[in-house]
Scaffold this motif. Structure first.
Motif, PDB file in Angstrom:
ATOM      1  N   PRO A  64       0.819  -1.224   0.000  1.00 37.47           N
ATOM      2  CA  PRO A  64       0.000   0.000   0.000  1.00 37.47           C
ATOM      3  C   PRO A  64       0.850   1.270   0.000  1.00 37.47           C
ATOM      4  O   PRO A  64       0.490   2.263  -0.637  1.00 37.47           O
ATOM      5  N   LEU A  65       1.993   1.246   0.717  1.00 37.59           N
ATOM      6  CA  LEU A  65       2.861   2.412   0.756  1.00 37.59           C
ATOM      7  C   LEU A  65       3.400   2.746  -0.627  1.00 37.59           C
ATOM      8  O   LEU A  65       3.396   3.914  -1.054  1.00 37.59           O
ATOM      9  N   PHE A  66       3.854   1.732  -1.344  1.00 32.79           N
ATOM     10  CA  PHE A  66       4.352   1.948  -2.708  1.00 32.79           C
ATOM     11  C   PHE A  66       3.236   2.471  -3.609  1.00 32.79           C
ATOM     12  O   PHE A  66       3.416   3.443  -4.350  1.00 32.79           O
ATOM     13  N   LEU A  67       2.081   1.826  -3.554  1.00 35.94           N
ATOM     14  CA  LEU A  67       0.978   2.213  -4.425  1.00 35.94           C
ATOM     15  C   LEU A  67       0.517   3.639  -4.141  1.00 35.94           C
ATOM     16  O   LEU A  67       0.125   4.367  -5.062  1.00 35.94           O
ATOM     17  N   GLN A  68       0.594   4.062  -2.896  1.00 36.85           N
ATOM     18  CA  GLN A  68       0.135   5.394  -2.534  1.00 36.85           C
ATOM     19  C   GLN A  68       1.128   6.476  -2.923  1.00 36.85           C
ATOM     20  O   GLN A  68       0.728   7.555  -3.366  1.00 36.85           O
ATOM     21  N   HIS A  69       2.427   6.213  -2.768  1.00 33.25           N
ATOM     22  CA  HIS A  69       3.408   7.281  -2.904  1.00 33.25           C
ATOM     23  C   HIS A  69       4.304   7.209  -4.136  1.00 33.25           C
ATOM     24  O   HIS A  69       4.788   8.247  -4.599  1.00 33.25           O
ATOM     25  N   LEU A  70       4.549   6.026  -4.679  1.00 32.70           N
ATOM     26  CA  LEU A  70       5.512   5.913  -5.776  1.00 32.70           C
ATOM     27  C   LEU A  70       4.898   5.499  -7.109  1.00 32.70           C
ATOM     28  O   LEU A  70       5.504   5.740  -8.161  1.00 32.70           O
ATOM     29  N   ARG A  71       3.738   4.884  -7.093  1.00 31.54           N
ATOM     30  CA  ARG A  71       3.143   4.415  -8.347  1.00 31.54           C
ATOM     31  C   ARG A  71       2.921   5.559  -9.334  1.00 31.54           C
ATOM     32  O   ARG A  71       3.334   5.481 -10.496  1.00 31.54           O
ATOM     33  N   GLU A  72       2.253   6.617  -8.896  1.00 33.29           N
ATOM     34  CA  GLU A  72       1.920   7.705  -9.809  1.00 33.29           C
ATOM     35  C   GLU A  72       3.151   8.413 -10.358  1.00 33.29           C
ATOM     36  O   GLU A  72       3.210   8.681 -11.569  1.00 33.29           O
ATOM     37  N   PRO A  73       4.161   8.725  -9.531  1.00 33.76           N
ATOM     38  CA  PRO A  73       5.369   9.343 -10.094  1.00 33.76           C
ATOM     39  C   PRO A  73       6.069   8.454 -11.124  1.00 33.76           C
ATOM     40  O   PRO A  73       6.608   8.952 -12.118  1.00 33.76           O
TER      41      PRO A  73
END
Length: 206
Positions: A64-73
């Motif tokens: 969830p942390l990756f999907l929330q903070h790094l996926r979009e960038p």
């Protein structure tokens, strides 16, 4: 005319292998140079370093942390790189899951993509059964898949097969055991007219 081609689909469907198989014939058929932009190649190392700093686990790439903070960038950088190449006259073959963008039809939104009508746009959805995808993920033993495998019941809830209106202009490709003829047919769909191409191949069940 430049071309922007997306190769999308869930993990274990063989997107990158398919893209590498297609790019040579695609350049020949389109008579144009292409660059291959794979999300994991471009951003995998950076995101692994970031996750290592945030969680102590560089392979924590589906949490969830990756999907929330790094996926979009990651995806924004991928699209920006494709657009920079298009502006230089180089067509782009872009590889990544992009499941949310397919579900929301963003990949057909030229304003969202930042491209004009002068760019030929194609979106391919690569699919295999869940069982086949799981087997392939286990077999490739990529550390980036550790979170998926450890939380498979959670991850599988994000898997879907486009149907109905989602399939408008979407080129579906069953990558379970494709033949040379299947690859040739997909290539023809990519370089042909979008609606005629889409009508040639109906979605198959997972």
């Amino acid at each position: 005319m430049n071309r922007l081609v997306f190769i999308c689909g869930h993990a274990g469907t063989g997107k990158t292998t398919l893209a590498k198989k297609l790019i040579g014939p695609l350049m020949k058929a389109a008579a144009a140079p292409f660059c291959l932009l794979d999300k994991d190649t471009l951003y995998g190392g950076y995101s692994a370093a970031a996750m290592g700093m945030l969680t102590g686990d560089p392979n924590d790439r589906d949490s969830p942390l990756f999907l929330q903070h790094l996926r979009e960038p990651e995806y924004r950088g991928l699209l920006d790189t494709a657009r920079d190449n298009l502006q230089l006259g180089v067509s782009a073959l872009v590889v990544g899951p992009l499941s949310r963008e397919v579900r929301e039809r963003r990949l057909f939104d030229r304003t969202w993509l930042g491209i004009g009508e002068d760019v030929t746009l194609r979106v391919v959805w690569v699919h295999v059964s869940e069982e086949t995808a799981h087997q392939r993920i286990v077999a490739r033993a990529n550390p980036n898949d550790a979170y998926k495998l450890a939380h498979w019941d959670e991850y599988r809830q994000r898997r879907f097969l486009p149907s109905g209106d989602l399939c408008d202009d979407l080129l579906m490709f069953d990558n379970t055991a494709p033949t040379a003829a299947d690859h040739d047919a997909l290539l023809a769909r990519i370089v042909g007219e979008p609606r005629a191409a889409s009508a040639m191949l109906a979605p198959l069940p997972v």
